[in-house]
Scaffold this active site. Sequence first.
Site, short mmCIF file in Angstrom:
data_model
loop_
_atom_site.label_atom_id
_atom_site.label_comp_id
_atom_site.label_asym_id
_atom_site.label_seq_id
_atom_site.Cartn_x
_atom_site.Cartn_y
_atom_site.Cartn_z
N GLU A 27 27.62 31.97 16.70
CA GLU A 27 28.33 31.20 15.68
C GLU A 27 28.29 31.99 14.38
OE1 GLU A 27 26.61 27.32 15.07
OE2 GLU A 27 27.72 26.95 13.23
N GLU B 273 18.49 22.62 18.53
CA GLU B 273 19.01 23.98 18.57
C GLU B 273 17.92 24.98 18.24
OE1 GLU B 273 22.44 23.88 15.89
OE2 GLU B 273 23.03 21.92 16.68
#
Length: 387
Positions: free
Chosen positions: A286, A171
């Site tokens: 997020e 990520e």
Amino acid sequence: MVIRWVISLWVLLLTIGVGGSTPPLLTIQSPDGDIVDCILRENQLAFQHPLLKNHKLQEPPTHIPNMVVKEAEMGYKWQVWHQTGTRCPEGSIPIRRVISKHNGTSSSSISERTKSHEYVIGSMENKPKIYGTQVTMNVWHPVIEGFNEFSLGQIWLTSGSYNDSDLNSIEAGWQVYPDFYNDSQARLFIFWTTDAYNLTGGYNLRTGGFVQTSKEIMVEGAISQTSIFGGDQVDLTIRIWKDTKSKSWWLGIIIGHNVLEPVGYWPASLFTIQTDYAETVQWGGEITNKNEYGRHTETQMGSGYFPDSGRGKVAYMSNLQIALTESEFQPLQDLFVGATHPEYYRGKKLNDTCFYYGGPQQLNSKAAHRMLDYTILYFTFGLFLLF
Ligand SMILES: *[C@@H]1O[C@H](CO)[C@@H](O)[C@H](O)[C@H]1NC(C)=O
Ligand SMILES: *[C@@H]1O[C@H](CO)[C@@H](O)[C@H](O)[C@H]1NC(C)=O
Ligand SMILES: *[C@@H]1O[C@H](CO)[C@@H](O)[C@H](O)[C@H]1NC(C)=O
Ligand SMILES: *[C@@H]1O[C@H](CO)[C@@H](O)[C@H](O)[C@H]1NC(C)=O
Ligand SMILES: *[C@@H]1O[C@H](CO)[C@@H](O)[C@H](O)[C@H]1NC(C)=O
């Protein structure tokens, strides 16, 4: 005597703290308070990871699809520490001296993640083999309500699954996380795990694994500017791709037309799923909701605005690309956008290569109050009519 002892201990701790047994070649004091240590690449923490025992530093990447590789000309000031004008010497990499208590591991259980993490995610309808991805996202300065909450925009490249506890994920993106970085700047971050966020991997360079090669880009470094409502949008363009020869996953930041600065790579030996490709790719926002005041957090995702607020006001993931072979990137053709908590954070697909995301909209509570007032008014009025 005692003072001298304390000082030596302190120096020793600092030296250990930057991951090597040798002191930094150079230390740069960034205007935002960061202390940047330039350490020799071969002394970075990555090489202490058990899975990288016999690893030899790989550089440069074997190939970069559709990209003229140029050494970045770092006249610009993309990160705050660049403003000093000082860079790390050849053969060394910039490391942010870690001051917080966090060691970078995620160690969050799956139940914790499903409870407190909320997402707006773009993904693909189909399930091809994925050899890389690229996205241009604008960087914002979301307000984080709880000190230990975060907000981010990022890419996920994964294989395996939560249910089998073998999720392998790499990520990268930007993140505001006060408790972790001790401030509220938007910072470049990376992450990896190979057991669904249980015991392996972690953030940035704090746990070994990711091998940094760039002396120009600092993982964990703050990005100089963030986007302005109705004004300049500050973009972060990230590419991750599979190196055909070494099988490493490379990370690069694109900083100009066809100019890519390779930041470093996740070596193939880290992963428990040894395929040449990733099974899924996702892009999006997020946040964590810790429910601190007995209600849902007001922490913002993206710019804090809902996607229908329009360009110039909202966070975007744009120019979405994927590599379906090892040699070519192409525009995405089957984008799907979804949200886990659409009452707070929403997504909106514009076309197959672009979507907006964010929430929970500023002044949300005021709007709710106004709605409530009207309700009371109508209710009262209705009662009045009845009688
Ligand atoms: C964190 O930031 C605060 C405020 O800027 C500062 O006073 C404090 O020293 C910092 N903490 C550490 C561990 O550096
Ligand atoms: C990192 O910190 C977490 C939480 O405090 C702890 O459980 C874990 O053992 C630590 N890991 C290492 C490698 O120190
Ligand atoms: C994972 O497990 C949960 C609960 O057992 C189930 O509802 C879900 O469908 C499973 N997901 C996948 C992708 O198999
Ligand atoms: C995390 O790993 C430990 C040790 O392998 C295991 O006992 C535990 O069940 C794992 N937790 C989850 C949530 O997978
Ligand atoms: C998708 O939408 C974005 C934002 O409006 C635009 O810049 C881009 O050109 C569009 N792409 C395609 C393929 O239509």
